[in-house]
Design an enzyme around this catalytic site. Structure first.
Site, PDB file in Angstrom:
ATOM      1  N   GLY A 168      -7.404 143.497  84.723  1.00 29.79           N
ATOM      2  CA  GLY A 168      -6.844 143.152  86.015  1.00 29.79           C
ATOM      3  C   GLY A 168      -7.362 144.042  87.124  1.00 29.79           C
ATOM      4  N   GLY A 170      -6.736 147.111  87.465  1.00 28.01           N
ATOM      5  CA  GLY A 170      -6.804 148.494  87.016  1.00 28.01           C
ATOM      6  C   GLY A 170      -5.485 149.236  86.951  1.00 28.01           C
ATOM      7  N   CYS A 345       7.519 128.517  86.273  1.00 26.87           N
ATOM      8  CA  CYS A 345       7.315 129.493  85.196  1.00 26.87           C
ATOM      9  C   CYS A 345       8.567 130.336  84.962  1.00 26.87           C
ATOM     10  CB  CYS A 345       6.119 130.379  85.519  1.00 26.87           C
ATOM     11  SG  CYS A 345       4.528 129.544  85.329  1.00 26.87           S
TER      12      CYS A 345
END
Length: 380
Positions: A168, A170, A345
């Site tokens: 991603g 980091g 979600c």
């Protein structure tokens, strides 16, 4: 089926879920275009999402609307597959949509959407996975607690080498290097993520590469994969585990942090696959365990799915509250699409249709006791 017959058919589907057409409760749907009914009957979940993006219907509480749909198992009650859904299933089952040549599609379509979007939506560390809300007061604390939870589960010690597959922006690499004094290599398929992660970690013992996991071939003391396995695809689960096994030292540990489904799957929701996560699918417990058989010993499985609902709602709040900072870069159709994504979600975790697991694997077995919400986990 057209007109009033289509409307009555949809109404008969929604009534057992306690959802009313043009009702006055937050989870009731408000129909703006009478063509909605025929469109959804013809196109299923893809049409449901697209018609929302087009403003054909609204709902004050999309998350609660979807919670009712998912608890009712509307997908399992469908009498037949629509052509668009049938094609999506065919592609997923007979084509390797996540093969090496296609590995970077998810990076371009989703993660390269723009760092500005994720900066306002996510926590300060840009962690795009479920937070750990145990004793956390806000999103930043939940994500920091998640990162430390992972570090403690794999028993990080100063000087260790760590591979982060799907790093991603980091977030984990930065935290692990700063807090535990380890050397981290992160790989991602997103140009935007790689550039940002390199910049934020440039003063640390961290290397970030734009690379497909299949090209990895060096040894590490520890390996983590946080929110990336959902993009691997069922045809590649065994390959993924074999790569991790190849790169993990014999006494090492591997932590897999992944969204999961309750049953094996070889396809994904057509709307999610088209607009949000192309070529993605959720593994089941049996698919993960079969992929790991003969390679790893499963040391611990920790279910964190109840925390993802709260994480997604925090992201939604950040996104909507900061829309004024984004509206010059994205149009209203994107706003509706992204809201639909986050709230649907959230409902999938609230209804327990989706799960979030952290699984710790070893190659040779470890003699340490794990605990879950009681904390502690691994002592180096």
């Amino acid at each position: 089926m057209k007109g009033e017959k289509a409307k009555q058919f949809i109404n008969n589907i929604l009534t057992p879920m306690d959802i009313r057409i043009n009702g006055n409760r937050p989870w009731d749907i408000q129909i703006k275009n009478p063509k909605f009914y025929q469109r959804v009957l013809s196109g299923g979940s893809l049409a449901l999402g697209e018609s929302y993006m087009d403003g054909w219907w609204d709902c004050n509480a999309l998350d609660e609307f979807f919670k009712r749909l998912l608890e009712y198992r509307i997908d399992k009650k469908a009498k037949s597959l629509k052509p668009t859904i049938l094609w999506a299933v065919f592609k997923a089952r007979f084509m390797n949509l996540q093969r090496g040549a296609r590995a970077f599609i998810i990076g371009r379509q989703h993660y390269d959407t723009g760092n500005a979007l994720f900066k306002v939506m996510l926590d300060k560390g840009l962690n795009y996975s479920c937070g750990y809300w145990h004793n956390a007061r806000n999103l930043d604390e939940a994500q920091t607690r998640k990162l430390d939870l992972i570090c403690r589960k794999i028993g990080l010690k100063q000087g260790m080498t760590v591979l982060d597959i799907g790093c991603g922006w980091g977030g984990f690499a930065k935290y692990a290097a700063e807090t535990y004094g380890v050397k981290v290599k992160g790989v991602t398929v997103s140009n935007e993520q790689a550039g940002y992660a390199r910049e934020r970690c440039k003063s640390l013992d961290v290397t970030i590469e734009l690379a497909d996991y299949r090209d990895l071939n060096e040894k590490f003391d520890r390996i983590v994969s946080i929110g990336m396995f959902e993009h691997v695809g069922w045809k590649n689960y065994k390959t993924f585990m074999a790569v991790v096994h190849r790169c993990l030292k014999d006494d090492g540990l591997f932590l897999l942090h992944t969204i999961a489904g309750n049953t094996p799957s070889r396809d994904t929701d057509p709307w999610i696959g088209t607009y949000i996560f192309p070529n993605s699918m959720l593994p089941s417990a049996s698919q993960i365990s079969r992929a790991a058989e003969g390679l790893f010993i499963l040391e611990d499985l920790h279910s964190l799915g109840r925390y993802y609902d709260r994480t997604l709602m925090a992201w939604y709040d950040n996104f909507t509250q900061n829309w004024d900072r984004l509206k010059d870069q994205y149009d209203m159709r994107f706003f509706r699409m992204w809201s639909y994504y986050l709230l649907s979600c959230a409902a999938s975790f609230r209804s327990r249709r989706n799960q979030l697991w952290q699984i710790v694997f070893s190659k040779q077995g470890i003699d340490r006791v794990f605990r879950s919400e009681g904390e502690l986990f691994i002592q180096p």
